[in-house]
Design a protein around this motif. Sequence first.
Motif, PDB file in Angstrom:
ATOM      1  N   PRO A  23       0.714  -1.289  -0.560  1.00 55.35           N
ATOM      2  CA  PRO A  23       0.328  -0.174  -0.171  1.00 55.35           C
ATOM      3  C   PRO A  23       0.979   1.287   0.037  1.00 55.35           C
ATOM      4  O   PRO A  23       0.549   1.893  -0.530  1.00 55.35           O
ATOM      5  CB  PRO A  23      -0.381  -0.318   0.678  1.00 55.35           C
ATOM      6  N   HIS A  24       1.850   1.212   0.809  1.00 54.52           N
ATOM      7  CA  HIS A  24       2.696   2.490   0.975  1.00 54.52           C
ATOM      8  C   HIS A  24       3.580   2.571  -0.359  1.00 54.52           C
ATOM      9  O   HIS A  24       3.694   3.744  -1.597  1.00 54.52           O
ATOM     10  CB  HIS A  24       3.665   2.328   1.873  1.00 54.52           C
ATOM     11  N   ILE A  25       4.100   1.579  -0.905  1.00 57.96           N
ATOM     12  CA  ILE A  25       4.214   2.199  -2.246  1.00 57.96           C
ATOM     13  C   ILE A  25       3.351   2.378  -3.496  1.00 57.96           C
ATOM     14  O   ILE A  25       3.774   3.203  -4.543  1.00 57.96           O
ATOM     15  CB  ILE A  25       5.726   0.279  -3.229  1.00 57.96           C
ATOM     16  N   GLY A  26       2.191   1.757  -3.381  1.00 55.86           N
ATOM     17  CA  GLY A  26       1.175   1.671  -4.290  1.00 55.86           C
ATOM     18  C   GLY A  26       1.214   3.500  -4.362  1.00 55.86           C
ATOM     19  O   GLY A  26       0.694   3.870  -5.609  1.00 55.86           O
ATOM     20  N   GLU A  27       0.503   3.880  -2.992  1.00 59.72           N
ATOM     21  CA  GLU A  27       0.359   4.979  -3.001  1.00 59.72           C
ATOM     22  C   GLU A  27       1.002   6.231  -3.395  1.00 59.72           C
ATOM     23  O   GLU A  27       0.977   7.621  -4.191  1.00 59.72           O
ATOM     24  CB  GLU A  27       0.187   5.493  -1.916  1.00 59.72           C
ATOM     25  N   GLU A  28       2.359   6.456  -3.659  1.00 64.66           N
ATOM     26  CA  GLU A  28       3.696   6.911  -3.805  1.00 64.66           C
ATOM     27  C   GLU A  28       3.733   6.691  -5.185  1.00 64.66           C
ATOM     28  O   GLU A  28       3.638   8.305  -6.019  1.00 64.66           O
ATOM     29  CB  GLU A  28       4.432   6.317  -3.184  1.00 64.66           C
ATOM     30  N   MET A  29       3.494   5.608  -5.455  1.00 63.75           N
ATOM     31  CA  MET A  29       3.781   5.746  -7.543  1.00 63.75           C
ATOM     32  C   MET A  29       2.291   6.596  -8.003  1.00 63.75           C
ATOM     33  O   MET A  29       2.307   7.151  -8.538  1.00 63.75           O
ATOM     34  CB  MET A  29       3.478   4.378  -7.522  1.00 63.75           C
ATOM     35  N   TRP A  30       1.166   6.332  -7.474  1.00 65.20           N
ATOM     36  CA  TRP A  30       0.024   6.636  -7.208  1.00 65.20           C
ATOM     37  C   TRP A  30      -0.243   8.476  -7.780  1.00 65.20           C
ATOM     38  O   TRP A  30       0.188   8.968  -8.405  1.00 65.20           O
ATOM     39  CB  TRP A  30      -1.393   6.807  -6.505  1.00 65.20           C
TER      40      TRP A  30
END
Length: 212
Positions: A23-30
């Motif tokens: 989730p953290h990586i996903g949100e950052e990429m988002w």
Amino acid sequence: NANRKFVKSYVEAVVKMIAPITPHIGEEMWRLLGNRGFIAGWPVHEQTRVSIEAEISENLLRKTLGDIEEVKKITGVTPKKIKIFVAENWKFRVHNMILKNKEKNVNDITKEIMSTGGFGKATVTFIQSLYKKINELQPVIPRSMQFSLLEESKDFMEKEAGCAIDIEDAEKTEVPKAKSSTPNKFGIFLENQNFSRLSMRFLSSDSAFLKT
């Protein structure tokens, strides 16, 4: 711009899929993609973005490269040039007529096609060949699009084949075996460097030919 939008859409779909796991990586990429808020939802399949013609073109190109390699393997020939033939226009007309009337028996559709006029004796043989694999008959891209596909892919195909490639019209060639090309399979003719003798060999009933 079109490519940039496509890549962004693709990456966003990937980010949505990895978000539940990381989730953290996903949100950052988002956020790096320029989006606001949190990731919501799962990628949705959009049928309007699916190009049937693009899929058919890709499969046709892949099959053609496979046929070329098969001929080279069977014959042991390293060609100087490869000629690829696009089938005659009347074959496309017949192919599409049969595709729309697959439920009809071969005799009825033959009478119907021949009654429209403009078809020769070779049409009957072609119809019979299509009916032998009627359950496998698939849509094809238009003849003009096949020429465009080959022209646009020529450099790539030459690199894959390791030699020059000529794209020719089966209606205008003097190579008799080019007449065996069909709407779903190009005629393939390999030219060898040794022209001391001339022979023709079939790979299959409707595919490739060798000149040695």
